[in-house]
Design an enzyme around this catalytic site. Structure first.
Site, PDB file in Angstrom:
ATOM      1  N   SER A 118     108.687  91.537 103.141  1.00  0.00           N
ATOM      2  CA  SER A 118     108.340  92.872 103.645  1.00  0.00           C
ATOM      3  C   SER A 118     107.154  93.447 102.881  1.00  0.00           C
ATOM      4  O   SER A 118     106.851  93.029 101.754  1.00  0.00           O
ATOM      5  CB  SER A 118     109.536  93.816 103.502  1.00  0.00           C
ATOM      6  OG  SER A 118     110.629  93.336 104.229  1.00  0.00           O
TER       7      SER A 118
HETATM    8  N1  SAH Z   1     113.709  91.320 102.117  1.00  0.00           N
HETATM    9  C1  SAH Z   1     113.153  90.029 102.419  1.00  0.00           C
HETATM   10  C2  SAH Z   1     112.928  89.999 103.911  1.00  0.00           C
HETATM   11  C3  SAH Z   1     112.796  88.652 104.495  1.00  0.00           C
HETATM   12  S1  SAH Z   1     112.576  88.670 106.268  1.00  0.00           S
HETATM   13  C4  SAH Z   1     111.838  89.903 101.661  1.00  0.00           C
HETATM   14  O1  SAH Z   1     111.173  90.919 101.527  1.00  0.00           O
HETATM   15  O2  SAH Z   1     111.484  88.794 101.250  1.00  0.00           O
HETATM   16  C5  SAH Z   1     114.252  88.643 106.818  1.00  0.00           C
HETATM   17  C6  SAH Z   1     115.027  87.443 106.395  1.00  0.00           C
HETATM   18  O3  SAH Z   1     116.279  87.484 107.073  1.00  0.00           O
HETATM   19  C7  SAH Z   1     114.377  86.120 106.749  1.00  0.00           C
HETATM   20  O4  SAH Z   1     114.182  85.399 105.568  1.00  0.00           O
HETATM   21  C8  SAH Z   1     115.404  85.442 107.671  1.00  0.00           C
HETATM   22  O5  SAH Z   1     115.471  84.043 107.446  1.00  0.00           O
HETATM   23  C9  SAH Z   1     116.678  86.141 107.283  1.00  0.00           C
HETATM   24  N2  SAH Z   1     117.754  86.135 108.273  1.00  0.00           N
HETATM   25  C10 SAH Z   1     117.657  86.343 109.618  1.00  0.00           C
HETATM   26  N3  SAH Z   1     118.877  86.245 110.191  1.00  0.00           N
HETATM   27  C11 SAH Z   1     119.758  85.972 109.189  1.00  0.00           C
HETATM   28  C12 SAH Z   1     121.168  85.750 109.156  1.00  0.00           C
HETATM   29  N4  SAH Z   1     121.929  85.767 110.256  1.00  0.00           N
HETATM   30  N5  SAH Z   1     121.744  85.515 107.960  1.00  0.00           N
HETATM   31  C13 SAH Z   1     120.991  85.462 106.819  1.00  0.00           C
HETATM   32  N6  SAH Z   1     119.663  85.640 106.790  1.00  0.00           N
HETATM   33  C14 SAH Z   1     119.041  85.909 107.966  1.00  0.00           C
END
Ligand code: SAH
Length: 221
Positions: free
Chosen positions: A56
């Site tokens: 993010s």
């Molecule tokens: N806060 C993190 C955001 C990553 S983007 C950062 O700033 O690095 C959102 C993440 O949610 C992705 O890595 C994606 O793989 C994960 N995601 C999506 N659906 C998911 C699920 N059902 N369970 C676990 N992770 C999930």
């Protein structure tokens, strides 16, 4: 000047970063350790981390930390759903400290492995070694019951509705921040009152990647 510190000062001037506690933790956890090398780490924008996921934008990290800071006191428990790069899980761990617990769950095993390497290079590495910070491969829609209930639950991916398991794992008095919706979402701030009732409000409009199944996320990747 230290570029990570310059990013923190930008977020303070921008107005999203208001408290000293959040500024301190964002200074301690260098964002560059969590952004793949080919991308500019301090730009205020989300960056790709592979597998159709992004880290993010810094202003979103700052906003979520500000919204959650009272529920990230030393000794408290935090769950970061969709932990991706591991950046916010590391910030949570620094705030709750060695007596607290910060759990990140992410459903792409390669991202979990990379996030552990990121954390190891960061100021949060002693917390990982001691076990107060941990990162796991799991489907975030079911939370992580092993360490529940949580004072803080942050969801880093957008859900069509708030998963019941996450509401159940939120401690009375605790707070969840979760983007809810389809393509355009509301960042909802969900408070569980001491009597167990739920109140929520919309903080702002956001666009996150979906909280979905692994196969749906990896389609077209
Ligand atoms: N806060 C993190 C955001 C990553 S983007 C950062 O700033 O690095 C959102 C993440 O949610 C992705 O890595 C994606 O793989 C994960 N995601 C999506 N659906 C998911 C699920 N059902 N369970 C676990 N992770 C999930």
């Amino acid at each position: 000047m230290d570029k990570n510190k310059a990013m923190v000062e930008y977020l303070q001037r921008y107005g999203v970063l208001r408290s000293d506690r959040v500024a301190e933790v964002m200074e301690m956890i260098d964002r560059a350790l969590f952004v793949p090398k080919e991308n500019p780490p301090y730009l205020d924008s989300p960056m790709p981390i592979g597998y159709n996921a992004t880290i993010s934008a810094p202003h979103m990290h700052a906003l979520c930390l500000e919204l959650l800071k009272d529920h990230l006191q030393p000794g408290m428990r935090a769950l970061d759903v969709g932990s991706g790069s591991g950046y916010l899980t590391a910030c949570f761990a620094m705030m709750v400290g060695p007596e607290g617990r910060a759990v990140g769950i992410e459903h792409i095993p390669e991202l979990v492995a990379a996030s552990i390497e990121n954390v190891k290079r960061s100021a949060a590495t002693p917390l990982l070694e001691k076990g107060s910070l941990s990162l796991h491969v799991a489907d975030g829609r079911y939370g992580w019951p092993e360490a529940a209930p949580y004072d803080t639950i942050h969801v880093g991916a957008a859900a069509p509705e708030i998963p019941k398991a996450l509401l159940d794992q939120l401690k009375p008095g605790g707070r969840m921040v979760i983007p809810v919706g389809d393509l355009f979402q509301d960042l909802q701030v969900v408070d569980k009152k001491l009597d167990g009732s739920i109140i929520s409000r919309n903080e702002t409009g956001v666009r996150y990647v979906p909280l979905t199944s692994r196969s749906a996320q990896l389609q077209n990747s």
